[in-house]
Design a protein around this motif. Structure first.
Motif, PDB file in Angstrom:
ATOM      1  N   UNK A  70       0.849  -1.189   0.000  1.00 40.48           N
ATOM      2  CA  UNK A  70       0.000   0.000   0.000  1.00 40.48           C
ATOM      3  C   UNK A  70       0.879   1.232   0.000  1.00 40.48           C
ATOM      4  N   UNK A  71       0.371   2.303  -0.585  1.00 41.50           N
ATOM      5  CA  UNK A  71       1.109   3.562  -0.561  1.00 41.50           C
ATOM      6  C   UNK A  71       0.129   4.720  -0.643  1.00 41.50           C
ATOM      7  N   UNK A  72       0.592   5.892  -0.217  1.00 38.36           N
ATOM      8  CA  UNK A  72      -0.244   7.080  -0.270  1.00 38.36           C
ATOM      9  C   UNK A  72       0.556   8.319   0.035  1.00 38.36           C
ATOM     10  N   UNK A  73       0.004   9.452  -0.366  1.00 41.44           N
ATOM     11  CA  UNK A  73       0.663  10.733  -0.126  1.00 41.44           C
ATOM     12  C   UNK A  73      -0.390  11.811   0.075  1.00 41.44           C
ATOM     13  N   UNK A  74      -0.119  12.725   0.996  1.00 35.35           N
ATOM     14  CA  UNK A  74      -1.007  13.854   1.248  1.00 35.35           C
ATOM     15  C   UNK A  74      -0.175  15.131   1.344  1.00 35.35           C
ATOM     16  N   UNK A  75      -0.730  16.206   0.831  1.00 35.76           N
ATOM     17  CA  UNK A  75      -0.139  17.539   0.969  1.00 35.76           C
ATOM     18  C   UNK A  75      -1.266  18.488   1.341  1.00 35.76           C
ATOM     19  N   UNK A  76      -1.143  19.170   2.473  1.00 35.76           N
ATOM     20  CA  UNK A  76      -2.219  20.054   2.901  1.00 35.76           C
ATOM     21  C   UNK A  76      -1.722  21.140   3.837  1.00 35.76           C
ATOM     22  N   UNK A  77      -2.658  21.921   4.349  1.00 35.94           N
ATOM     23  CA  UNK A  77      -2.347  23.001   5.274  1.00 35.94           C
ATOM     24  C   UNK A  77      -2.829  22.633   6.677  1.00 35.94           C
ATOM     25  N   UNK A  78      -2.529  23.493   7.630  1.00 32.93           N
ATOM     26  CA  UNK A  78      -3.001  23.260   8.994  1.00 32.93           C
ATOM     27  C   UNK A  78      -4.524  23.259   9.025  1.00 32.93           C
ATOM     28  N   UNK A  79      -5.064  22.405   9.848  1.00 29.87           N
ATOM     29  CA  UNK A  79      -6.510  22.262   9.946  1.00 29.87           C
ATOM     30  C   UNK A  79      -7.136  23.516  10.572  1.00 29.87           C
ATOM     31  N   UNK A  80      -8.032  24.157   9.842  1.00 30.53           N
ATOM     32  CA  UNK A  80      -8.643  25.407  10.299  1.00 30.53           C
ATOM     33  C   UNK A  80      -9.461  25.195  11.572  1.00 30.53           C
ATOM     34  N   UNK A  81     -10.155  24.069  11.680  1.00 28.11           N
ATOM     35  CA  UNK A  81     -10.961  23.816  12.871  1.00 28.11           C
ATOM     36  C   UNK A  81     -10.083  23.658  14.115  1.00 28.11           C
ATOM     37  N   UNK A  82      -8.928  23.017  13.954  1.00 27.24           N
ATOM     38  CA  UNK A  82      -8.014  22.861  15.091  1.00 27.24           C
ATOM     39  C   UNK A  82      -7.461  24.208  15.525  1.00 27.24           C
ATOM     40  N   UNK A  83      -7.131  25.062  14.555  1.00 30.63           N
ATOM     41  CA  UNK A  83      -6.663  26.409  14.885  1.00 30.63           C
ATOM     42  C   UNK A  83      -7.739  27.206  15.618  1.00 30.63           C
ATOM     43  N   UNK A  84      -8.958  27.096  15.141  1.00 27.77           N
ATOM     44  CA  UNK A  84     -10.066  27.811  15.781  1.00 27.77           C
ATOM     45  C   UNK A  84     -10.287  27.305  17.207  1.00 27.77           C
ATOM     46  N   UNK A  85     -10.203  25.989  17.387  1.00 29.12           N
ATOM     47  CA  UNK A  85     -10.408  25.402  18.708  1.00 29.12           C
ATOM     48  C   UNK A  85      -9.374  25.946  19.691  1.00 29.12           C
ATOM     49  N   UNK A  86      -8.111  25.986  19.302  1.00 18.64           N
ATOM     50  CA  UNK A  86      -7.060  26.474  20.182  1.00 18.64           C
ATOM     51  C   UNK A  86      -7.217  27.973  20.444  1.00 18.64           C
ATOM     52  N   UNK A  87      -7.588  28.728  19.389  1.00 18.84           N
ATOM     53  CA  UNK A  87      -7.773  30.167  19.554  1.00 18.84           C
ATOM     54  C   UNK A  87      -8.925  30.463  20.506  1.00 18.84           C
ATOM     55  N   UNK A  88      -9.965  29.623  20.459  1.00 22.00           N
ATOM     56  CA  UNK A  88     -11.126  29.850  21.321  1.00 22.00           C
ATOM     57  C   UNK A  88     -10.799  29.643  22.797  1.00 22.00           C
ATOM     58  N   UNK A  89      -9.662  29.017  23.056  1.00 20.27           N
ATOM     59  CA  UNK A  89      -9.214  28.820  24.429  1.00 20.27           C
ATOM     60  C   UNK A  89      -8.098  29.784  24.819  1.00 20.27           C
TER      61      UNK A  89
END
Length: 445
Positions: free
Chosen positions: A376-395
């Protein structure tokens, strides 16, 4: 016409190679180095039109007049201590601009059956000892740089573990580049031979004085015989203005296990090729990698795992982070040869972009000629998760701090696979120093 035949400087160096070869070298090595020089003249530096080099243009190397230089011996013990993993109490060999500094190294005493020798020392003391090992695994099928290394070999180390011997303390190879070595190139060769049931951990670490601009072209050959176990850490932390090309060749026999940790957090232009040959049943390779690029850095990693026989296994996980104008490349190829039944192969590349000007190219490949395999093989390229950033900012966590936390969590999945805690901690610290908001690279300069 190749780059090296167009460039009078490099052509002259190759033509004068015979004069530069020391008269004390054994005949077999003289012939081998001369043959390598001739091959390199024929092939030259790689061209981006070559599929293996389409993502990496080595023109910055061909445009510079790199050459060997006289030894300076300016590195001091205090600087070495700053890079030594003291908690590990390592055996240590120190190299300055590619040359062994025996006065700064700590090798003795060694357990019975373990041999750790500088290549130049071995050539002086017992040149025939190196004959069966040098170039036994390395080749130039995918890159001409191993040939260049053989032709202009600087120094290096032979690590030989006898049957059943375990090297309890890790061996740290510290390769240091000087700031005033702008036009310097060095070509170290590292040979690791683990006989049947032998075991060792080797840390291959590259560091520089600030502003160093040299070019390191290294070849590492690892042979793991039956049931041998080798842990290999390759830590590339050059100055951001330095150049590095590394080729690692691994040959594994029955029931051997090799673990490779490849971490790149420095260098202006970096290319790593890892070539793995699993040639007997039961052999197993684990490849773990992490890179962080910023500014105008370029890091390119190619892995090639060759399953030549049945009942072999490979696990590969590479992670990349790019910020500023940095560019990262990962190309992983798994070849399962005809008849290599019951092979298990997994490969994954996960990548994180922290800037809209950064770039990461990921290209996993599976080439299978057997029908009873798990692959099996795979590859991903992406940015930081916006929901995770929002969650941390909300705290109440500041945005830059939240970004750094998420990047650390992403990188931690590669770091946690490293068995040596001091190595993990040092890489975490370096990651923190280079995250957005902490270095100019994050501004894209």
């Amino acid at each position: 016409m190749s780059a090296i035949t167009q460039d009078a400087h490099y052509a002259r160096q190759v033509a004068q190679l015979d004069d530069s070869l020391a008269s004390h070298l054994p005949q077999w090595l003289l012939e081998r180095r001369r043959a390598a020089a001739r091959r390199f003249v024929e092939t030259g530096f790689p061209d981006p039109r070559d599929e293996e080099w389409k993502y990496t243009n080595v023109r910055p190397l061909t445009n510079k007049a790199f050459a060997a230089d006289e030894r300076r011996d300016t590195l001091d013990a205090a600087t070495v201590a700053g890079y030594t993993h003291h908690d590990l109490e390592p055996i240590q060999l120190v190299f300055e601009d590619g040359h062994l500094r025996a006065d700064l190294s700590q090798v003795d005493p060694l357990p019975a059956g373990v041999q750790i020798r500088g290549l130049n020392n071995a050539l002086h003391e017992d040149s025939n000892l190196l004959g069966p090992y040098l170039d036994a695994v390395a080749h130039d099928r995918f890159s001409p740089f191993p040939t260049l290394n053989t032709a202009f070999l600087t120094d290096g180390v032979l690590i030989h573990l006898a049957k059943g011997v375990t090297l309890e303390r890790p061996l740290q190879l510290l390769l240091y580049g000087n700031a005033d070595s702008e036009a310097l190139w060095c070509h170290p060769r590292i040979l690791i031979i683990a006989e049947e049931q032998a075991a060792a951990t080797v840390i291959e670490q590259y560091v520089d004085a600030k502003g160093a601009r040299g070019f390191t072209n290294v070849v590492t050959e690892i042979v793991a015989h039956a049931a041998a176990q080798v842990q290999h850490y390759l830590l590339q932390e050059h100055s951001d203005t330095a150049y590095h090309v590394g080729n690692v060749f691994v040959r594994q026999h029955r029931d051997s296990v090799v673990t490779s940790h490849n971490v790149n957090m420095g260098g202006r232009l970096v290319r790593h090729d890892l070539n793995i040959d699993l040639i007997e049943p039961g052999s197993e390779i684990h490849l773990n990698g992490l890179f962080l690029v910023g500014g105008r850095q370029h890091v390119d990693t190619h892995t090639r795992v060759h399953h030549a026989v049945p009942h072999t296994r490979s696990r590969e996980e590479y992670r990349g982070i790019a910020q500023g104008h940095g560019r990262g490349v990962f190309k992983g190829r798994v070849l399962i040869q005809e008849g290599a039944q019951k092979t298990e192969a997994e490969q994954h590349s996960a990548n994180l972009l922290l800037s809209d000007k950064a770039e990461i190219d990921a290209k996993p490949e599976l080439e299978i000629y057997a029908d009873d395999v798990k692959a099996a093989h795979g590859a991903t390229v992406g940015q930081l998760d916006a929901e995770s950033l929002y969650y941390l900012a909300s705290r109440g966590i500041p945005r830059e701090t939240a970004r750094a936390m998420l990047v650390h969590a992403f990188a931690e999945q590669a770091l946690e696979r490293m068995a040596l805690e001091p190595i993990r901690e040092a890489r975490r610290d370096r990651l923190s120093q280079r995250l957005p908001g902490t270095i100019e690279d994050s501004k894209g300069h």
